[in-house]
Design a protein around this motif. Sequence first.
Motif, PDB file in Angstrom:
ATOM      1  N   SER A  24       0.930  -0.965  -0.391  1.00 37.24           N
ATOM      2  CA  SER A  24       0.022  -0.090   0.177  1.00 37.24           C
ATOM      3  C   SER A  24       0.843   1.142  -0.093  1.00 37.24           C
ATOM      4  N   ASP A  25       1.856   1.476   0.119  1.00 42.23           N
ATOM      5  CA  ASP A  25       2.594   2.227   0.466  1.00 42.23           C
ATOM      6  C   ASP A  25       3.904   1.975  -1.030  1.00 42.23           C
ATOM      7  N   LEU A  26       3.756   1.754  -1.791  1.00 48.34           N
ATOM      8  CA  LEU A  26       4.299   1.860  -3.074  1.00 48.34           C
ATOM      9  C   LEU A  26       4.199   2.623  -4.001  1.00 48.34           C
ATOM     10  N   ARG A  27       5.001   3.204  -4.504  1.00 50.12           N
ATOM     11  CA  ARG A  27       4.901   4.766  -4.791  1.00 50.12           C
ATOM     12  C   ARG A  27       5.290   4.351  -6.699  1.00 50.12           C
ATOM     13  N   GLY A  28       4.437   5.390  -7.581  1.00 41.33           N
ATOM     14  CA  GLY A  28       3.871   5.451  -8.604  1.00 41.33           C
ATOM     15  C   GLY A  28       4.267   6.363  -9.030  1.00 41.33           C
ATOM     16  N   ARG A  29       3.619   6.594 -10.887  1.00 43.30           N
ATOM     17  CA  ARG A  29       3.599   7.695 -11.202  1.00 43.30           C
ATOM     18  C   ARG A  29       2.598   7.516 -12.679  1.00 43.30           C
ATOM     19  N   ILE A  30       1.804   8.284 -12.290  1.00 40.00           N
ATOM     20  CA  ILE A  30       1.167   8.549 -14.125  1.00 40.00           C
ATOM     21  C   ILE A  30       1.558   9.768 -14.792  1.00 40.00           C
ATOM     22  N   VAL A  31       1.728   9.475 -16.356  1.00 42.28           N
ATOM     23  CA  VAL A  31       2.204  10.326 -16.970  1.00 42.28           C
ATOM     24  C   VAL A  31       2.192  10.065 -17.866  1.00 42.28           C
ATOM     25  N   PHE A  32       0.788  11.170 -19.101  1.00 45.99           N
ATOM     26  CA  PHE A  32       0.929  10.982 -20.385  1.00 45.99           C
ATOM     27  C   PHE A  32       1.405  11.571 -20.603  1.00 45.99           C
ATOM     28  N   VAL A  33       0.863  10.184 -22.222  1.00 44.89           N
ATOM     29  CA  VAL A  33       0.859  10.913 -23.198  1.00 44.89           C
ATOM     30  C   VAL A  33       0.828  12.767 -23.307  1.00 44.89           C
ATOM     31  N   PRO A  34       2.019  13.211 -24.331  1.00 46.24           N
ATOM     32  CA  PRO A  34       1.650  15.313 -24.525  1.00 46.24           C
ATOM     33  C   PRO A  34       0.603  15.302 -25.288  1.00 46.24           C
ATOM     34  N   ASP A  35      -0.452  14.283 -25.754  1.00 45.32           N
ATOM     35  CA  ASP A  35      -2.712  14.566 -26.456  1.00 45.32           C
ATOM     36  C   ASP A  35      -2.912  14.511 -25.294  1.00 45.32           C
ATOM     37  N   TYR A  36      -2.632  13.812 -23.753  1.00 42.47           N
ATOM     38  CA  TYR A  36      -3.675  14.108 -22.802  1.00 42.47           C
ATOM     39  C   TYR A  36      -2.648  15.156 -21.364  1.00 42.47           C
ATOM     40  N   ARG A  37      -1.257  15.837 -21.680  1.00 44.55           N
ATOM     41  CA  ARG A  37      -1.269  16.170 -20.706  1.00 44.55           C
ATOM     42  C   ARG A  37      -1.348  17.285 -21.027  1.00 44.55           C
ATOM     43  N   HIS A  38      -2.796  17.820 -20.281  1.00 46.03           N
ATOM     44  CA  HIS A  38      -3.309  18.973 -19.836  1.00 46.03           C
ATOM     45  C   HIS A  38      -4.571  18.862 -18.932  1.00 46.03           C
ATOM     46  N   GLU A  39      -4.624  20.130 -18.286  1.00 44.54           N
ATOM     47  CA  GLU A  39      -4.775  19.668 -16.799  1.00 44.54           C
ATOM     48  C   GLU A  39      -6.373  19.694 -17.060  1.00 44.54           C
ATOM     49  N   ARG A  51      -1.363  12.316  -4.682  1.00 44.24           N
ATOM     50  CA  ARG A  51      -1.791  13.865  -5.576  1.00 44.24           C
ATOM     51  C   ARG A  51      -1.838  13.297  -6.655  1.00 44.24           C
ATOM     52  N   VAL A  52      -2.387  15.254  -7.374  1.00 40.93           N
ATOM     53  CA  VAL A  52      -1.949  15.425  -8.738  1.00 40.93           C
ATOM     54  C   VAL A  52      -1.154  16.828  -8.854  1.00 40.93           C
ATOM     55  N   GLU A  53      -0.522  16.117  -9.073  1.00 40.80           N
ATOM     56  CA  GLU A  53       1.035  17.095  -9.975  1.00 40.80           C
ATOM     57  C   GLU A  53       0.382  18.130 -10.544  1.00 40.80           C
ATOM     58  N   THR A  54       0.467  19.527 -10.686  1.00 41.57           N
ATOM     59  CA  THR A  54       0.181  20.218 -12.306  1.00 41.57           C
ATOM     60  C   THR A  54       0.992  21.017 -12.324  1.00 41.57           C
ATOM     61  N   GLY A  55       1.527  21.586 -13.602  1.00 36.67           N
ATOM     62  CA  GLY A  55       1.985  22.085 -13.885  1.00 36.67           C
ATOM     63  C   GLY A  55       3.536  21.422 -14.281  1.00 36.67           C
ATOM     64  N   GLY A  56       4.677  21.895 -14.593  1.00 32.85           N
ATOM     65  CA  GLY A  56       5.544  21.002 -15.270  1.00 32.85           C
ATOM     66  C   GLY A  56       5.512  20.825 -16.397  1.00 32.85           C
ATOM     67  N   ALA A  57       6.778  20.348 -17.322  1.00 31.90           N
ATOM     68  CA  ALA A  57       7.091  20.329 -18.566  1.00 31.90           C
ATOM     69  C   ALA A  57       6.309  18.490 -18.943  1.00 31.90           C
ATOM     70  N   GLU A  58       5.940  17.855 -17.470  1.00 33.36           N
ATOM     71  CA  GLU A  58       5.195  16.165 -17.967  1.00 33.36           C
ATOM     72  C   GLU A  58       3.859  16.612 -17.068  1.00 33.36           C
ATOM     73  N   GLY A  59       3.459  17.738 -16.634  1.00 37.03           N
ATOM     74  CA  GLY A  59       1.964  17.629 -16.211  1.00 37.03           C
ATOM     75  C   GLY A  59       0.690  17.999 -16.668  1.00 37.03           C
ATOM     76  N   PRO A  60      -0.409  17.851 -16.318  1.00 38.61           N
ATOM     77  CA  PRO A  60      -0.150  17.335 -14.725  1.00 38.61           C
ATOM     78  C   PRO A  60      -0.038  15.028 -14.472  1.00 38.61           C
ATOM     79  N   ILE A  61       0.715  15.352 -13.843  1.00 36.47           N
ATOM     80  CA  ILE A  61       1.355  14.045 -13.257  1.00 36.47           C
ATOM     81  C   ILE A  61       0.164  13.044 -12.517  1.00 36.47           C
ATOM     82  N   ILE A  62      -0.215  11.886 -11.779  1.00 34.38           N
ATOM     83  CA  ILE A  62      -0.934  11.432 -10.944  1.00 34.38           C
ATOM     84  C   ILE A  62      -0.378  10.315 -10.116  1.00 34.38           C
ATOM     85  N   HIS A  63       0.176  11.150  -8.803  1.00 32.70           N
ATOM     86  CA  HIS A  63       0.974  10.064  -8.350  1.00 32.70           C
ATOM     87  C   HIS A  63       0.369   9.336  -7.493  1.00 32.70           C
TER      88      HIS A  63
END
Length: 224
Positions: A27-42, A105-117
């Motif tokens: 349950s404590d294992l961390r990962g990130r969902i990084v969108f491809v450019p077409d869906y890299r929008h808030e 958390r949901v990280e917005t902004g940045g070159a790869e944002g949004p990123i879902i942690h």
Amino acid sequence: MNISPIAFFRSPFTSKFGIPRQSGLASDLRGRIVFVPDYRHEEAVRGLEQFDYLWLIWEFSANAEGRGLTVRPPRLGGNERVGVFASRSPFRPNRLGLSCVRIDRVETGGAEGPIIHVLGADLMDGTPIYDIKPYVAYADSHPEARSGFVDAVAWKPLEVQFPDSLSHLFTPADLTALKQALSLDPRPSYHEDNTRIYGMPFGTYDVRFTVSNGVLTVVQVCKT
């Protein structure tokens, strides 16, 4: 129907070996969902902060496509066969996986944002994700449901012994997640050699361990 990834998963697990066999077990294992450019929008994740869990539809990209009608679940010791559609075997006809993960958390902004942690995922680093849906408790939760052979076979996590001389190599959060993953017994279900040393990639390290009498002992950690 042709489908393309909408995102890729980032995880400390760089190979199949050692990945939890179900989501939520570590349950404590961390990962990130990084969108491809077409869906890299808030706009694509607007409202997601109101949910606690997600369903991920993804591909067993490191596995061959399964063609067999039966499989051998690790929960049954790797010897007894059940129908492929009565199992969660990674060897699927279309290599599709389904996992429920907790939103950190949901990280917005940045070159790869949004990123879902997220927490508790059972996906390897680089796994293609084809769709994301919010978990809705009133429709998705069935606590009274039967779980077939899973209900009938007792399972006990391993005790993990991780020497202080090696544990300092990891952050407290990564060490907690690593111990959870190790306690799930990463070995193939048919392995019982208590003298064998196994290696499990985790982040930039190879974690080497033995298992004997229900105790997993980390014996070495090497930089990869």
